[in-house]
Design an enzyme around this catalytic site. Sequence first.
Site, short mmCIF file in Angstrom:
data_model
loop_
_atom_site.label_atom_id
_atom_site.label_comp_id
_atom_site.label_asym_id
_atom_site.label_seq_id
_atom_site.Cartn_x
_atom_site.Cartn_y
_atom_site.Cartn_z
N SER A 1 0.85 -1.19 0.00
CA SER A 1 0.00 0.00 0.00
C SER A 1 0.88 1.24 0.00
O SER A 1 1.94 1.26 0.63
CB SER A 1 -0.89 0.00 1.25
OG SER A 1 -1.46 1.27 1.47
N LYS B 1 0.38 -3.49 4.97
CA LYS B 1 -0.54 -4.21 4.09
C LYS B 1 0.18 -5.00 3.01
O LYS B 1 1.15 -4.55 2.42
CB LYS B 1 -1.53 -3.24 3.44
CG LYS B 1 -2.51 -2.61 4.40
CD LYS B 1 -3.65 -1.95 3.66
CE LYS B 1 -4.56 -2.98 3.02
NZ LYS B 1 -5.66 -2.35 2.26
N ASN C 1 -1.63 -6.56 -0.06
CA ASN C 1 -2.93 -6.70 -0.70
C ASN C 1 -2.97 -7.89 -1.66
O ASN C 1 -1.98 -8.18 -2.34
CB ASN C 1 -3.27 -5.43 -1.47
CG ASN C 1 -3.41 -4.23 -0.56
OD1 ASN C 1 -4.01 -4.32 0.50
ND2 ASN C 1 -2.84 -3.10 -0.95
N ARG D 1 -26.31 -6.64 -45.33
CA ARG D 1 -25.11 -6.05 -44.72
C ARG D 1 -25.55 -4.95 -43.77
O ARG D 1 -26.44 -4.16 -44.08
CB ARG D 1 -24.19 -5.46 -45.80
CG ARG D 1 -23.63 -6.47 -46.80
CD ARG D 1 -22.54 -7.34 -46.22
NE ARG D 1 -21.38 -6.55 -45.88
CZ ARG D 1 -20.54 -6.06 -46.78
NH1 ARG D 1 -20.72 -6.26 -48.07
NH2 ARG D 1 -19.49 -5.36 -46.39
#
Length: 451
Positions: free
Chosen positions: A278, A284, A286, A317
């Site tokens: 982080s 952290k 993650n 088309r």
Amino acid sequence: MRPSTSTSEAGAPLLSGLTAGPDVDALVDDRALLRAMLDVEAALTGAVADCGLAPTSAAAAVAAACADPSRLDLGDLAAGTLRAGNPVVPLMRALEAAVEPAARAWVHPGATSQDVLDTALVLLVARASRPLVGAARAAGVATARLADAHRDTVCVGRTLGQQASPTVFGLTAAGWLGQLDTALARWLLVADRLPAQLGGAVGTRAFYGTDGEAVAARFAQRLGLSAGPPWHTDRQPVLDIAAGLGALVAACGKVATDVLLLAQTEVGEVAEASGGGSSAMPHKQNPVASVLVVAAARRSPALVGSLFGSAVHEQQRATGAWHAEWEPLLDLVRLAVGTCRRTADLLEGLEVFGDRMAAHLDDGGGVLMAEAVAARLTPALGRGDAHAKVAQLVADIGAGDFAAALRKDQTVLDALGENGIEAALDPRGWLGSAPALIDAALARHDELAAR
């Protein structure tokens, strides 16, 4: 300091790698599309020559002109694409200029722009299918390993975000495996019948006279694609591709979503092998791989929906619906390959913490076994009264000890006895068909792996 101009979109490479990577991007970028369109043009003239409708010397000249994409300037083709509305027209002009006059009449013989571009896009899908299938198979192998290794790892089953009843982590992994394998099997069916497109101006193949079927068959054969009727305004092949790719991404998204939830700090039952940091919080790590897979699963439905929303083409088309398919289709291919690769990496490195799973089984003093207790009380009390009795006990104890409350309740004690209460509170006695379901998932996986 002068800014870099090495890419056409400033900052794009910073984000594109989060979806896939340079090798995946190269499967569907402008150079890959150019290569595919050149291969289609060479195969077309070759097929016409195979059927005796064009000189073999002309087919050789066109093939030589198509052999080296670097001879063509992407910038010039891009400018021509803006004028023509598709890249086939400027490519055809460039090829006509690249061959001797005698061969010019056999550049792009009997085809319309949609024939070339549709077939080129399908060719890109076919070429991307090999790494896609490889990544999906790798994810399946890793998941099967988890299912087998953790067939006896008892854990909490959760429904609607709440603890429900016990299960085994092997069955959770078997559920992932079932989705991955089902999506892969569906994709293999799609990939096996990817069709070439050849219809000419209005789908009659009039240029080839009565040899249209033969030319179309040789054309498809040269490209390794399936032959069939023109599908200018029948977009079922595109929908098959979209649904197949979207299903693979969704299956990966299910895996990543469960990993995210099980890896939460308060749960801590699994962890990615390596997490991301982080910018604000030093502690952290993650679950980045899972986050990015979930992000892809959020993006995929819009791409699939765009292709389904563009599937109604008018008359022979379409006016715009066809053009709306090109970029979402290539984006979806890139997303699917990148997501399957990331999911395989995630699963191969997934850490499973059986001790944390076992600890959570005791949350609430055994309240996780409320269903099992009610089932064992049913013969004595009836289903409704047994359910009501257990629900009242749970409500009365709040965050207390469920096992102790059962032993203090005379009605429960009379119905089950000490041994019955003990048995009812054992998570291993309430796993039902989990072992058989794991075995069945592994057997289906082995069958698919043999294809």
